[in-house]
Design a protein around this motif. Structure first.
Motif, PDB file in Angstrom:
ATOM      1  N   LEU A   1      -2.837  -7.722 -10.835  1.00 18.80           N
ATOM      2  CA  LEU A   1      -1.601  -7.578  -9.793  1.00 18.80           C
ATOM      3  C   LEU A   1      -1.080  -8.707  -9.659  1.00 18.80           C
ATOM      4  O   LEU A   1       0.186  -8.740  -9.459  1.00 18.80           O
ATOM      5  CB  LEU A   1      -2.249  -6.671  -8.660  1.00 18.80           C
ATOM      6  CG  LEU A   1      -1.394  -5.982  -7.805  1.00 18.80           C
ATOM      7  CD1 LEU A   1      -0.750  -4.911  -8.772  1.00 18.80           C
ATOM      8  CD2 LEU A   1      -1.861  -5.327  -6.564  1.00 18.80           C
TER       9      LEU A   1
ATOM     10  N   ILE B   1       9.043  -6.317  -5.705  1.00 16.13           N
ATOM     11  CA  ILE B   1       7.907  -6.478  -4.894  1.00 16.13           C
ATOM     12  C   ILE B   1       8.365  -5.854  -3.513  1.00 16.13           C
ATOM     13  O   ILE B   1       7.362  -5.137  -3.064  1.00 16.13           O
ATOM     14  CB  ILE B   1       7.443  -7.768  -4.670  1.00 16.13           C
ATOM     15  CG1 ILE B   1       6.991  -8.292  -5.959  1.00 16.13           C
ATOM     16  CG2 ILE B   1       6.309  -7.846  -3.746  1.00 16.13           C
ATOM     17  CD1 ILE B   1       6.336  -9.489  -6.253  1.00 16.13           C
ATOM     18  N   VAL B   2       9.280  -6.054  -2.976  1.00 14.43           N
ATOM     19  CA  VAL B   2       9.428  -5.644  -1.339  1.00 14.43           C
ATOM     20  C   VAL B   2       9.970  -4.186  -1.239  1.00 14.43           C
ATOM     21  O   VAL B   2       9.806  -3.935  -0.264  1.00 14.43           O
ATOM     22  CB  VAL B   2      10.331  -6.759  -0.648  1.00 14.43           C
ATOM     23  CG1 VAL B   2       9.889  -8.087  -0.497  1.00 14.43           C
ATOM     24  CG2 VAL B   2      11.790  -6.719  -1.452  1.00 14.43           C
TER      25      VAL B   2
ATOM     26  N   PRO C   1       8.294  -1.335  -2.170  1.00 15.08           N
ATOM     27  CA  PRO C   1       7.136  -0.693  -2.720  1.00 15.08           C
ATOM     28  C   PRO C   1       7.190   0.540  -3.438  1.00 15.08           C
ATOM     29  O   PRO C   1       8.225   1.441  -2.811  1.00 15.08           O
ATOM     30  CB  PRO C   1       5.953  -0.625  -1.725  1.00 15.08           C
ATOM     31  CG  PRO C   1       6.716  -0.922  -0.468  1.00 15.08           C
ATOM     32  CD  PRO C   1       7.899  -1.343  -0.800  1.00 15.08           C
TER      33      PRO C   1
ATOM     34  N   MET D   1       5.284  -1.848  -5.939  1.00 16.63           N
ATOM     35  CA  MET D   1       5.910  -2.580  -7.114  1.00 16.63           C
ATOM     36  C   MET D   1       5.240  -2.005  -8.584  1.00 16.63           C
ATOM     37  O   MET D   1       4.285  -1.414  -8.585  1.00 16.63           O
ATOM     38  CB  MET D   1       5.036  -3.907  -6.879  1.00 16.63           C
ATOM     39  CG  MET D   1       3.516  -4.007  -6.837  1.00 16.63           C
ATOM     40  SD  MET D   1       2.939  -5.881  -6.774  1.00 16.63           S
ATOM     41  CE  MET D   1       3.024  -6.189  -8.675  1.00 16.63           C
TER      42      MET D   1
ATOM     43  N   MET E   1      -2.550  -7.012  -1.829  1.00 18.32           N
ATOM     44  CA  MET E   1      -2.614  -5.634  -2.208  1.00 18.32           C
ATOM     45  C   MET E   1      -2.719  -4.788  -0.856  1.00 18.32           C
ATOM     46  O   MET E   1      -2.187  -3.692  -1.012  1.00 18.32           O
ATOM     47  CB  MET E   1      -4.220  -5.370  -2.840  1.00 18.32           C
ATOM     48  CG  MET E   1      -4.329  -5.986  -4.280  1.00 18.32           C
ATOM     49  SD  MET E   1      -5.484  -5.349  -5.329  1.00 18.32           S
ATOM     50  CE  MET E   1      -6.840  -5.992  -4.198  1.00 18.32           C
TER      51      MET E   1
ATOM     52  N   ASN F   1      -1.229  -5.863   2.247  1.00 18.56           N
ATOM     53  CA  ASN F   1      -0.100  -6.264   2.997  1.00 18.56           C
ATOM     54  C   ASN F   1       0.805  -4.905   3.448  1.00 18.56           C
ATOM     55  O   ASN F   1       0.832  -4.049   2.746  1.00 18.56           O
ATOM     56  CB  ASN F   1       0.991  -7.136   2.289  1.00 18.56           C
ATOM     57  CG  ASN F   1       1.803  -7.610   2.965  1.00 18.56           C
ATOM     58  OD1 ASN F   1       2.843  -6.802   3.418  1.00 18.56           O
ATOM     59  ND2 ASN F   1       1.812  -9.123   3.256  1.00 18.56           N
TER      60      ASN F   1
ATOM     61  N   VAL G   1       4.512  -4.947   1.745  1.00 16.31           N
ATOM     62  CA  VAL G   1       4.604  -4.774   0.379  1.00 16.31           C
ATOM     63  C   VAL G   1       3.451  -4.448  -0.616  1.00 16.31           C
ATOM     64  O   VAL G   1       3.591  -4.137  -1.747  1.00 16.31           O
ATOM     65  CB  VAL G   1       5.235  -6.026  -0.133  1.00 16.31           C
ATOM     66  CG1 VAL G   1       6.489  -6.422   0.571  1.00 16.31           C
ATOM     67  CG2 VAL G   1       4.006  -7.240  -0.416  1.00 16.31           C
TER      68      VAL G   1
ATOM     69  N   VAL H   1       0.224  -2.871  -2.532  1.00 11.30           N
ATOM     70  CA  VAL H   1       0.379  -1.581  -3.448  1.00 11.30           C
ATOM     71  C   VAL H   1      -0.522  -0.645  -2.804  1.00 11.30           C
ATOM     72  O   VAL H   1      -0.320   0.585  -2.705  1.00 11.30           O
ATOM     73  CB  VAL H   1      -0.121  -2.097  -4.889  1.00 11.30           C
ATOM     74  CG1 VAL H   1      -0.418  -0.668  -5.743  1.00 11.30           C
ATOM     75  CG2 VAL H   1       0.957  -2.806  -5.577  1.00 11.30           C
TER      76      VAL H   1
ATOM     77  N   TRP I   1       0.466   0.915   0.398  1.00 11.57           N
ATOM     78  CA  TRP I   1       1.357   1.799   0.144  1.00 11.57           C
ATOM     79  C   TRP I   1       0.844   3.433  -0.173  1.00 11.57           C
ATOM     80  O   TRP I   1       1.128   4.042   0.105  1.00 11.57           O
ATOM     81  CB  TRP I   1       2.374   1.262  -0.889  1.00 11.57           C
ATOM     82  CG  TRP I   1       3.704   2.265  -1.051  1.00 11.57           C
ATOM     83  CD1 TRP I   1       4.906   2.062  -0.426  1.00 11.57           C
ATOM     84  CD2 TRP I   1       3.800   3.065  -2.019  1.00 11.57           C
ATOM     85  NE1 TRP I   1       5.542   3.228  -0.643  1.00 11.57           N
ATOM     86  CE2 TRP I   1       5.195   3.637  -1.870  1.00 11.57           C
ATOM     87  CE3 TRP I   1       3.052   3.737  -3.007  1.00 11.57           C
ATOM     88  CZ2 TRP I   1       5.602   4.629  -2.692  1.00 11.57           C
ATOM     89  CZ3 TRP I   1       3.791   4.670  -3.740  1.00 11.57           C
ATOM     90  CH2 TRP I   1       4.850   5.345  -3.588  1.00 11.57           C
TER      91      TRP I   1
END
Lengths: 278, 293
Positions: free
Chosen positions: A29, A41-42, A44, A46, B128, B130, B133, B135, B138
C-alpha cells in the motif's frame, strides 16, 4: 516423510500465500501510494494498483523533500548505520581478544563492566546522555549520533564465544613460532572470524539504521536528520493535509537499504541473529 | 570456561580493552550515575539550583496516578504485542515446516517486515488507519464501524500493538521455523507409525521440544515491547489520547524533554534501569540453564 501429500499440501501453500499477502500488504500500500497523485489519496478509497507518478514523486522526495531533501537524510542514515556497525565491530573484536587471550590485572572487573552495559539501553538514560553530548558540543554531528550507540556488550560476547571455540593449538603454534599477539590476532583470528563479522555487520547495520529516539533528540538541525526519524517531521503540524505521496516514497526509500542487506545476506543474517540472541 | 593458552604481557590487553571501557564509561556509566544522582533532586523553577529531596521523586511517582497508569499501559501493551507477534508466527512456521518445496521462498518474503524500522512501520499503519485518508478505516466506515484512534483510547492501543507486532512476526517466524526444522524427523515418524495424528504429535512432541525457543522469544519480545517501540508510539499516537498509549519509555521522554521535569524523568530512568536489570538477569539465568540442556 509424514503426510506430505495431497490436499494438505495445497492448503498449506494457500495458507502461506495468504499469510505473506497479509504481512506484505502495508508495504504494498505504501508503494502504491508513492506512485499516485495527492488527490487520488485524499479522496478515499485510494487505488490498490500502482499509478504512473513513480518518477515524479521519488524525484520530488529525493531532491526536495518536505523540510530537507530525502537524499540528505539517506546519506546521514548511511553514515550513522555504517559508523555504528564498523565501530562496534572494531572495539568488540579488540576487547574480546584481550579478554580471551590475556591474563591481566583487573580482567574480571573489566569483564563485568562490559557485561553490565547489556542492561543499559539508550532509552533509559536519554537525559544524562543528551547532556554529555551537548557538553561535548556534539549535537547535530555524526559523532554525537554514533558514539553513544557504539559500546555494546552483545558484539563483545559474540566474539568472545567464538574465540573460545578457536583451537588452543593455533595460539600455541603462533607463540612457539614467536609470533607477536597482534600478529596472531591479525593473521589468524580475524580471517577466521570473517563470517561472524559479516553476520554481525548485517545485524548492527539494521540496528543503526532503524534508530529513532536518539537521532530525534540530538539532531535539531534538519540537515542532520536521519531518514527514519525525519519522516515524522514531514507530517505537518495542525490541520494541514500531509503530502502523502512524498511521505510514502520516503518510507519506501527508508526501508530499501535494510531490506537489501537482509535479503541479500539472508543466510548470514539468520545465522547471526540466531547466534547473537541465544 | 578459560583458555589454556595465554599471551604474555599486561599493557597490550589493557590498551586493547581501553576503547570499549572508555566508551562505556563516558556514555553508559556516567549517564547512569547521573540519572541516579539527579533522581534525588528537583530543580527550582528557574533551573538555577537543585534542591535535594531524597527519595521524594520516587515517592511522588509511585503515588502519581498517571505514572501508575503508565505501568499498567506498558504491561498490557507488552503482553498484547508478544501474543499478537508470536501466535501468527508459530502458526505460519508450523505450516511452512510441513512444506518440502517453497518454504525458503516464503521465508524470504516474510523476512521483509523485520528490516522495517518500528517508526516506519508506524507510518505505514498510520497511513492505512488514518481517519481521513486511510484505506482500512474507510472500508470499516463503509461496514458501519466508525474508526477513530485519535479519540478512542482502545483503538489507539490496538493500532500501536498491531504496528509494533507486525515486524516481530518475521523475527519470531525465523526462530520458530529454525526450531521446528531441528526437531528430529525420526521421532515424528515413529509417532506417526504408532498412529498419532498431526495434532496429537504436535501437542505431545513438537510443542514440548519448542518450549526453550518459545520461552526465549517471550522474554525477548517483552524487552522489545518495553524499549524498542518508542518509534511506533511517537509516530502514531504521541502517547495519546489521554495518555492511553503512554508506555514507560515514552513517559521518560515526554517528562524529560517535552515537560522538562528532569528530577522526575531521572527517577523514571532509575526505575526503568531496575526493570531492565531484572529482565536481563532473568534472561541470563534462563540461558545459563539452557546451555546445560
Amino acid at each position: 516423510m509424514v503426510e506430505k501429500r495431497g490436499l494438505g499440501i495445497w492448503l498449506s501453500h494457500a495458507i502461506m500465500i495468504l499469510g505473506v499477502l497479509i504481512v506484505f500488504f502495508p508495504i504494498w500500500l505504501a508503494f502504491v501510494a508513492s506512485t499516485v497523485t495527492q488527490p487520488e489519496i485524499v479522496s478515499p478509497p485510494m487505488p490498490l494498483l500502482p499509478g504512473d507518478q513513480f518518477f515524479i514523486n521519488y524525484k520530488k522526495a529525493l531532491l526536495a523533500g518536505v523540510n530537507v531533501p530525502v537524499g540528505t537524510m539517506l546519506t546521514n542514515s548511511l553514515v550513522m548505520a555504517i559508523g555504528i556497525a564498523v565501530g562496534k565491530i572494531i572495539i568488540s573484536l579488540l576487547s574480546a581478544f584481550a579478554i580471551v587471550y590475556f591474563r591481566f590485572p583487573g580482567k574480571k572487573i573489566f569483564f563485568w563492566l562490559i557485561f553490565i552495559t547489556l542492561m543499559l539501553p539508550v532509552e533509559v538514560r536519554i537525559v544524562p546522555t543528551y547532556e554529555i553530548i551537548a557538553g561535548f558540543g556534539m549535537l547535530n554531528s555524526y559523532g554525537g549520533l554514533i558514539f553513544p550507540l557504539i559500546a555494546s556488550a552483545t558484539a563483545t560476547f559474540l566474539f568472545r564465544q567464538f574465540f573460545m571455540t578457536v583451537p588452543d593449538e593455533l595460539a600455541e603454534a603462533a607463540r612457539v613460532d614467536g609470533a607477536k599477539p597482534l600478529r596472531f590476532f591479525w593473521d589468524i583470528l580475524i580471517p577466521m572470524s570473517r563470517t561472524n563479522i559479516a553476520a554481525l555487520f548485517v545485524i548492527l547495520f539494521i540496528y543503526g539504521w532503524n534508530q529513532y529516539l536518539w537521532p530525534l533528540l540530538i539532531t535539531t538541525d534538519p540537515e542532520m536528520n536521519t531518514i527514519v526519524m525525519g519522516i515524522k517531521q514531514m507530517f505537518p503540524s495542525g490541520d494541514d493535509v500531509a503530502d502523502w505521496p512524498v511521505i510514502m516514497a520516503t518510507s519506501i526509500l527508508a526501508m530499501i537499504p535494510p531490506v537489501i542487506v537482509v535479503i541479500s545476506m539472508q543466510k548470514l543474517f539468520i545465522r547471526g541473529l540466531v547466534d547473537s540472541e541465544k | 570456561m578459560e583458555k589454556r593458552v595465554f599471551f604474555k604481557g599486561w599493557l597490550l590487553p589493557l590498551l586493547l580493552i581501553a576503547p570499549q571501557i572508555l566508551v562505556s564509561a563516558v556514555f553508559f556509566f556516567y549517564p547512569a550515575g547521573q540519572a541516579v544522582w539527579q533522581s534525588l533532586f528537583i530543580p527550582d523553577p528557574f533551573g538555577l539550583s537543585m534542591q535535594y529531596v531524597g527519595l521524594g521523586n520516587f515517592k511522588y511517582l509511585l503515588s502519581d496516578p498517571y505514572y501508575r497508569a503508565s505501568f499498567f499501559t506498558t504491561g498490557l501493551f507488552s503482553i498484547l504485542v508478544t501474543l499478537v507477534s508470536m501466535i501468527p508466527a508459530l502458526f505460519l512456521a508450523i505450516v511452512a515446516d510441513r512444506l518440502i518445496k517453497g518454504a525458503g521462498t516464503y521465508r524470504t518474503m516474510l523476512i521483509w517486515p523485520y528490516a522495517v524500522a518500528p517508526a516506519i512501520a508506524g507510518v505505514l499503519w498510520l497511513f492505512m488507519f488514518n481517519t481521513r485518508v486511510g484505506v482500512v478505516s474507510w472500508y470499516l466506515g463503509n461496514l458501519g464501524y466508525d474508526w477513530n484512534h485519535v479519540l478512542n483510547g482502545s483503538e489507539a492501543m490496538g493500532l500501536v500493538v498491531v504496528s509494533s507486532a507486525w515486524g516481530r512476526i518475521s523475527y519470531n517466524f525465523l526462530f520458530f521455523f529454525a526450531a521446528l526444522q531441528s526437531v528430529p524427523k525420526s521421532i515424528i515418524e515413529a509417532a506417526a507409525i504408532d498412529g498419532a495424528r498431526f495434532w496429537r504429535r504436535f501437542w505431545t512432541i513438537v510443542l514440548p521440544l519448542l518450549s526453550p525457543t518459545t520461552f526465549f522469544l517471550l522474554v525477548v519480545n517483552v524487552v522489545y515491547a518495553f524499549f524498542e517501540t518508542f518509534g511506533v508510539i511517537h509516530t502514531i499516537t504521541s502517547g495519546g489520547p489521554q495518555q492511553s498509549t503512554t508506555i514507560l519509555v515514552y513517559k521518560v521522554f515526554a517528562d524529560g524533554f517535552v515537560g522538562q521535569d528532569l528530577g522526575s524523568s531521572a527517577a523514571q530512568s532509575v526505575i526503568l534501569l531496575v526493570v531492565v536489570g531484572a529482565l536481563t538477569v532473568f534472561q541470563f539465568k534462563y540461558i545459563e540453564r539452557r546451555v546445560h540442556y
